[in-house]
Design an enzyme around this catalytic site. Structure first.
Site, PDB file in Angstrom:
ATOM      1  N   GLN A  75       0.822  -1.221   0.000  1.00  0.00           N
ATOM      2  CA  GLN A  75       0.000   0.000   0.000  1.00  0.00           C
ATOM      3  C   GLN A  75       0.856   1.272   0.000  1.00  0.00           C
ATOM      4  O   GLN A  75       0.391   2.331   0.414  1.00  0.00           O
ATOM      5  CB  GLN A  75      -0.947  -0.014   1.205  1.00  0.00           C
ATOM      6  CG  GLN A  75      -2.088  -1.000   1.070  1.00  0.00           C
ATOM      7  CD  GLN A  75      -2.982  -0.674  -0.132  1.00  0.00           C
ATOM      8  OE1 GLN A  75      -3.098   0.461  -0.560  1.00  0.00           O
ATOM      9  NE2 GLN A  75      -3.605  -1.706  -0.678  1.00  0.00           N
ATOM     10  N   SER A  76       2.080   1.176  -0.476  1.00  0.00           N
ATOM     11  CA  SER A  76       2.994   2.316  -0.442  1.00  0.00           C
ATOM     12  C   SER A  76       2.431   3.558  -1.138  1.00  0.00           C
ATOM     13  O   SER A  76       2.066   3.518  -2.315  1.00  0.00           O
ATOM     14  CB  SER A  76       4.304   1.902  -1.120  1.00  0.00           C
ATOM     15  OG  SER A  76       5.101   3.040  -1.374  1.00  0.00           O
TER      16      SER A  76
END
Ligand SMILES: *Cc1c(COP(=O)(O)O)cnc(C)c1O
Length: 288
Positions: A75-76
């Site tokens: 989920q960067s």
């Protein structure tokens, strides 16, 4: 000293972002709390990686690269914003991401797709494994005549940190115009580049002002942040001298990186309800 404006930079965000006093929160806590709204920088959902990418992707362009690699968790935010910015510059974005935690097709993974990035999950907990994979994938691309640029996790290199040196320059002018004197600068610290830029920027534009990083990961930022700041100072050809009170880290990790802290929720809700501002539970919520 080099003028930061003379260093190669591509324009990606809408700057300056707003800088203003949180009136209701300041009144409640009896303090003067101002906010720099880099969530409003105009790319995707906003965020601090855009200022770093303005310098990093200018370097990629200057080197004649047509492909950009970076990494992070599934989920960067950094990976997603790199996808958005690379697409805008006509570059292909490849994201070998850490396959730990939730890899369901949600959130930033959907946005990575919309921005046309190529996502590949790597089953490891070590970034060194991912960097080795980047080298391997880039070598494959080179056979087709393509040239790749590698951005490490978070864009936290001395060059990336210049984005936040520039941010201090920006809000110094805004503070002067508003007639406010800054006493202390606080940010979340996830890979260190933002806090490093703030530390060097404070030395250049807000001398004597203390910088605090709020650690949301358990890396040794007491060393990482000043090392990155010193590297950024070298790029600007300015001295970087520590003073005893210039910088401190405060860790607020809870159960671990990217695991929300239940005790933070009332404060996240308070800021949302009193000021209309949404924080995230991974970085800004923990820092707040
Ligand atoms: C990456 C990130 C941070 C941390 O910045 P670093 O330069 O990695 O320390 C803080 N807030 C948000 C929303 C981020 O995405």
């Amino acid at each position: 000293m080099k003028n930061i404006n003379d260093l190669p930079r591509v324009s990606l965000g809408v700057f300056p972002t707003p800088f203003y006093k949180l009136e209701s929160i300041s009144a409640k806590y009896g303090k003067n709390i101002w906010i720099k709204r880099d969530d409003m920088c105009g790319v995707a959902l906003g965020g601090n990686k855009v200022r770093k990418l303005e310098f990093l992707l200018a370097d990629a362009k200057a080197q004649g690269c047509d492909t950009v690699f970076t990494t992070g968790g599934a989920q960067s935010n950094h990976a997603m914003l790199t996808a958005a910015c690379a697409a805008r510059l006509g570059m292909q974005c490849v994201l070998p991401l850490k396959k730990r935690g939730v890899t369901e097709h949600l959130g930033n993974l959907i946005l990575d797709d919309i921005y046309g990035a190529q996502v590949k999950f790597i089953d490891t907990d070590r970034y060194d494994d991912i960097y080795a994979e980047m080298d391997r994938m880039s070598a494959e691309l080179a056979k087709e005549g393509r040239k790749a640029y590698h951005i490490p996790v978070g864009g936290s290199t001395p060059l990336g940190a210049l984005g936040y040196v520039n941010c201090v320059r920006e809000f110094t002018a805004q503070a002067e115009e508003a007639g406010v004197k800054i006493g202390h600068i606080v940010s979340a610290t996830g890979s260190g580049g933002t806090t490093a830029g703030l530390l060097l920027g404070a030395k250049l534009y807000q001398p004597g002002v203390k910088v605090t990083g709020m650690g949301v990961d358990d890396d040794p930022f007491e060393e990482i942040v000043p090392t990155l700041a010193a590297g950024a100072a070298e790029l600007l050809e300015v001295p970087f001298e520590r003073t005893p009170d210039d910088f401190q880290m405060v860790y607020h990790l809870g159960q671990g990186y990217a695991i929300p802290n239940a005790e933070d929720t009332p404060y996240i809700e308070e800021l949302a309800r009193m000021e209309g501002i949404l924080l995230d539970p991974v970085y800004t919520g923990k820092a707040w």
